[in-house]
Scaffold this motif. Structure first.
Motif, PDB file in Angstrom:
ATOM      1  N   MET A   1      46.301  55.419  55.473  1.00 49.79           N
ATOM      2  CA  MET A   1      46.577  54.865  53.899  1.00 49.79           C
ATOM      3  C   MET A   1      46.136  55.037  52.854  1.00 49.79           C
ATOM      4  SD  MET A   1      45.102  50.712  53.599  1.00 49.79           S
ATOM      5  CE  MET A   1      45.916  50.051  55.029  1.00 49.79           C
ATOM      6  N   GLU A   2      47.051  54.867  51.631  1.00 41.90           N
ATOM      7  CA  GLU A   2      46.598  55.607  50.424  1.00 41.90           C
ATOM      8  C   GLU A   2      45.619  54.658  49.805  1.00 41.90           C
ATOM      9  OE1 GLU A   2      48.879  56.422  45.995  1.00 41.90           O
ATOM     10  OE2 GLU A   2      50.188  55.881  47.881  1.00 41.90           O
ATOM     11  N   LYS A   3      44.555  55.207  49.210  1.00 41.62           N
ATOM     12  CA  LYS A   3      43.495  54.453  48.453  1.00 41.62           C
ATOM     13  C   LYS A   3      44.125  53.808  47.368  1.00 41.62           C
ATOM     14  CE  LYS A   3      38.877  55.241  46.404  1.00 41.62           C
ATOM     15  NZ  LYS A   3      38.030  56.178  45.737  1.00 41.62           N
ATOM     16  N   PRO A   4      43.729  52.479  47.149  1.00 48.10           N
ATOM     17  CA  PRO A   4      44.316  51.802  46.134  1.00 48.10           C
ATOM     18  C   PRO A   4      43.731  52.523  44.777  1.00 48.10           C
ATOM     19  CG  PRO A   4      42.352  50.639  47.267  1.00 48.10           C
ATOM     20  CD  PRO A   4      42.659  51.608  47.999  1.00 48.10           C
ATOM     21  N   LYS A   5      44.327  52.197  43.652  1.00 54.06           N
ATOM     22  CA  LYS A   5      43.906  52.830  42.230  1.00 54.06           C
ATOM     23  C   LYS A   5      43.415  51.623  41.563  1.00 54.06           C
ATOM     24  CE  LYS A   5      47.614  56.193  41.767  1.00 54.06           C
ATOM     25  NZ  LYS A   5      49.119  56.533  40.960  1.00 54.06           N
ATOM     26  N   ALA A   6      42.181  52.102  40.829  1.00 55.23           N
ATOM     27  CA  ALA A   6      41.447  50.893  40.139  1.00 55.23           C
ATOM     28  C   ALA A   6      42.274  50.596  38.876  1.00 55.23           C
ATOM     29  CB  ALA A   6      40.161  51.604  39.711  1.00 55.23           C
ATOM     30  N   VAL A   7      42.284  49.274  38.570  1.00 54.66           N
ATOM     31  CA  VAL A   7      42.849  48.627  37.466  1.00 54.66           C
ATOM     32  C   VAL A   7      41.830  48.212  36.529  1.00 54.66           C
ATOM     33  CG1 VAL A   7      44.240  46.654  36.720  1.00 54.66           C
ATOM     34  CG2 VAL A   7      44.750  47.755  38.895  1.00 54.66           C
ATOM     35  N   LYS A   8      41.858  48.755  35.272  1.00 54.57           N
ATOM     36  CA  LYS A   8      40.805  48.585  34.264  1.00 54.57           C
ATOM     37  C   LYS A   8      40.912  47.197  33.902  1.00 54.57           C
ATOM     38  CE  LYS A   8      37.972  49.833  30.973  1.00 54.57           C
ATOM     39  NZ  LYS A   8      36.535  50.275  31.260  1.00 54.57           N
ATOM     40  N   VAL A   9      39.738  46.411  33.999  1.00 51.35           N
ATOM     41  CA  VAL A   9      39.522  45.065  33.424  1.00 51.35           C
ATOM     42  C   VAL A   9      39.150  44.915  31.924  1.00 51.35           C
ATOM     43  CG1 VAL A   9      38.534  42.895  33.958  1.00 51.35           C
ATOM     44  CG2 VAL A   9      39.022  44.200  35.779  1.00 51.35           C
ATOM     45  N   VAL A  10      39.955  44.468  31.077  1.00 51.45           N
ATOM     46  CA  VAL A  10      39.566  44.306  29.737  1.00 51.45           C
ATOM     47  C   VAL A  10      39.220  42.800  29.619  1.00 51.45           C
ATOM     48  CG1 VAL A  10      40.390  44.386  27.461  1.00 51.45           C
ATOM     49  CG2 VAL A  10      41.490  46.171  29.120  1.00 51.45           C
ATOM     50  N   GLN A  11      38.097  42.827  28.744  1.00 49.22           N
ATOM     51  CA  GLN A  11      37.192  41.648  28.516  1.00 49.22           C
ATOM     52  C   GLN A  11      37.029  41.602  27.149  1.00 49.22           C
ATOM     53  OE1 GLN A  11      36.879  38.382  28.539  1.00 49.22           O
ATOM     54  NE2 GLN A  11      36.283  38.170  30.711  1.00 49.22           N
ATOM     55  N   THR A  12      37.050  40.654  26.323  1.00 53.14           N
ATOM     56  CA  THR A  12      36.608  40.471  24.959  1.00 53.14           C
ATOM     57  C   THR A  12      35.806  38.924  24.764  1.00 53.14           C
ATOM     58  OG1 THR A  12      38.671  39.211  24.437  1.00 53.14           O
ATOM     59  CG2 THR A  12      38.731  41.682  24.317  1.00 53.14           C
ATOM     60  N   ALA A  13      35.555  38.262  26.055  1.00 55.78           N
ATOM     61  CA  ALA A  13      34.914  37.143  25.536  1.00 55.78           C
ATOM     62  C   ALA A  13      33.535  37.318  25.055  1.00 55.78           C
ATOM     63  CB  ALA A  13      34.595  36.184  26.977  1.00 55.78           C
ATOM     64  N   GLY A  14      32.716  38.071  25.458  1.00 57.77           N
ATOM     65  CA  GLY A  14      31.460  38.335  25.169  1.00 57.77           C
ATOM     66  C   GLY A  14      31.624  38.688  23.521  1.00 57.77           C
ATOM     67  N   ARG A  15      32.209  39.569  23.022  1.00 59.21           N
ATOM     68  CA  ARG A  15      32.404  40.198  21.442  1.00 59.21           C
ATOM     69  C   ARG A  15      33.045  38.737  20.658  1.00 59.21           C
ATOM     70  NH1 ARG A  15      32.716  45.135  23.701  1.00 59.21           N
ATOM     71  NH2 ARG A  15      31.260  46.697  22.847  1.00 59.21           N
ATOM     72  N   LYS A  16      34.005  37.911  21.195  1.00 59.64           N
ATOM     73  CA  LYS A  16      34.546  36.703  20.476  1.00 59.64           C
ATOM     74  C   LYS A  16      33.601  35.785  20.553  1.00 59.64           C
ATOM     75  CE  LYS A  16      38.599  33.944  20.987  1.00 59.64           C
ATOM     76  NZ  LYS A  16      39.685  33.512  22.024  1.00 59.64           N
ATOM     77  N   ASN A  17      32.817  35.606  21.298  1.00 62.64           N
ATOM     78  CA  ASN A  17      31.865  34.289  21.383  1.00 62.64           C
ATOM     79  C   ASN A  17      30.679  34.736  20.959  1.00 62.64           C
ATOM     80  OD1 ASN A  17      33.667  31.872  22.635  1.00 62.64           O
ATOM     81  ND2 ASN A  17      33.998  33.472  24.052  1.00 62.64           N
ATOM     82  N   LEU A  18      30.107  35.813  21.140  1.00 60.08           N
ATOM     83  CA  LEU A  18      28.771  36.061  20.806  1.00 60.08           C
ATOM     84  C   LEU A  18      28.453  37.270  20.312  1.00 60.08           C
ATOM     85  CD1 LEU A  18      27.146  35.053  24.437  1.00 60.08           C
ATOM     86  CD2 LEU A  18      26.819  33.833  22.348  1.00 60.08           C
TER      87      LEU A  18
END
Length: 229
Positions: A1-18
């Protein structure tokens, strides 16, 4: 079975709120927790990371808007309505009935009109005798609920939520609740038997460090290391 590729998770809530108030926390939230930990989804899937997070929060008694956000995120990450119902039902036994009642309205709102699938009543039947063996004479009704209901029915609905993911539910809930007894060690060993790999378990505990607290992760790692060595 082919190893799944990582999907980059982009998060901005920290900088947006704090970002202006707590810039270093914002960086840890956006760049470390999401940008690194959640982004290692080639090792532990986003689906399973959502399960870890929800169970850790419920185990710790965190039933606010952050839990609802993660239920929404779970739906986005492929956790189906039927799986969520099974997760919360299992949580009732490991975290307590009141917590499950608190979660169900959020889950019902998030999943809305999603229809249930039709399954056979059980998948692979789980036979458990620990209740009757240890408490049959002292607490026969509890022993029956443990052996026939929790394992004979709930754990046996593994055609809806796999044994692999049921182990993740249980371990994450116990750690979130701060339960580090032999029960946790038993469920870590059960997780290994149910196909949770060493790499996945390391990622589960690392994710739990952020959602349940660093001391709890440190308490779990020695048990996991012993079981997986």
């Amino acid at each position: 079975m082919e190893k799944p590729k990582a999907v980059k998770v982009v998060q901005t809530a920290g900088r947006k709120n704090l970002g202006d108030f707590a810039p270093e926390f914002a960086r840890y939230n956006d760049d470390i927790l999401f940008g690194e930990v959640w982004s290692r989804n080639d090792i532990l899937s986003l689906h399973d990371r959502s399960i870890v997070t929800i169970c850790a929060l419920v185990g710790a008694g965190i039933l606010d808007s952050s839990l609802k956000y993660h239920i929404q995120n779970a739906k986005k990450n492929g956790v189906t309505r039927d799986e969520m119902v099974e997760i919360v039902t299992q949580l009732a036994f490991y975290a307590g009935w009141p917590k499950a009642w608190a979660v169900f309205p959020m889950a019902k709102e998030v999943y809305g009109e999603d229809s249930a699938q039709i399954f056979d009543s059980v998948g692979e039947k789980i036979n458990q005798t620990a209740g009757r063996k240890n408490l049959g004479e002292f607490a026969p009704e509890f022993a029956r609920y443990n052996d026939d209901i929790l394992f004979g029915e709930i754990w046996s609905r593994n055609n809806i939520l796999s044994l692999h993911d049921r182990s993740i539910v249980t371990v994450s809930t116990l750690v979130g609740a701060g339960i580090f007894t032999d029960a946790l060690k038993h469920h870590l060993a059960n997780a290994k038997a149910n196909g949770v790999t060493k790499a996945e378990m390391v990622e589960i505990i690392t994710q739990l460090a952020f959602y349940a607290g660093w001391p709890k992760a440190w308490a779990v790692f020695p048990m996991a290391k012993e079981i997986y060595s």
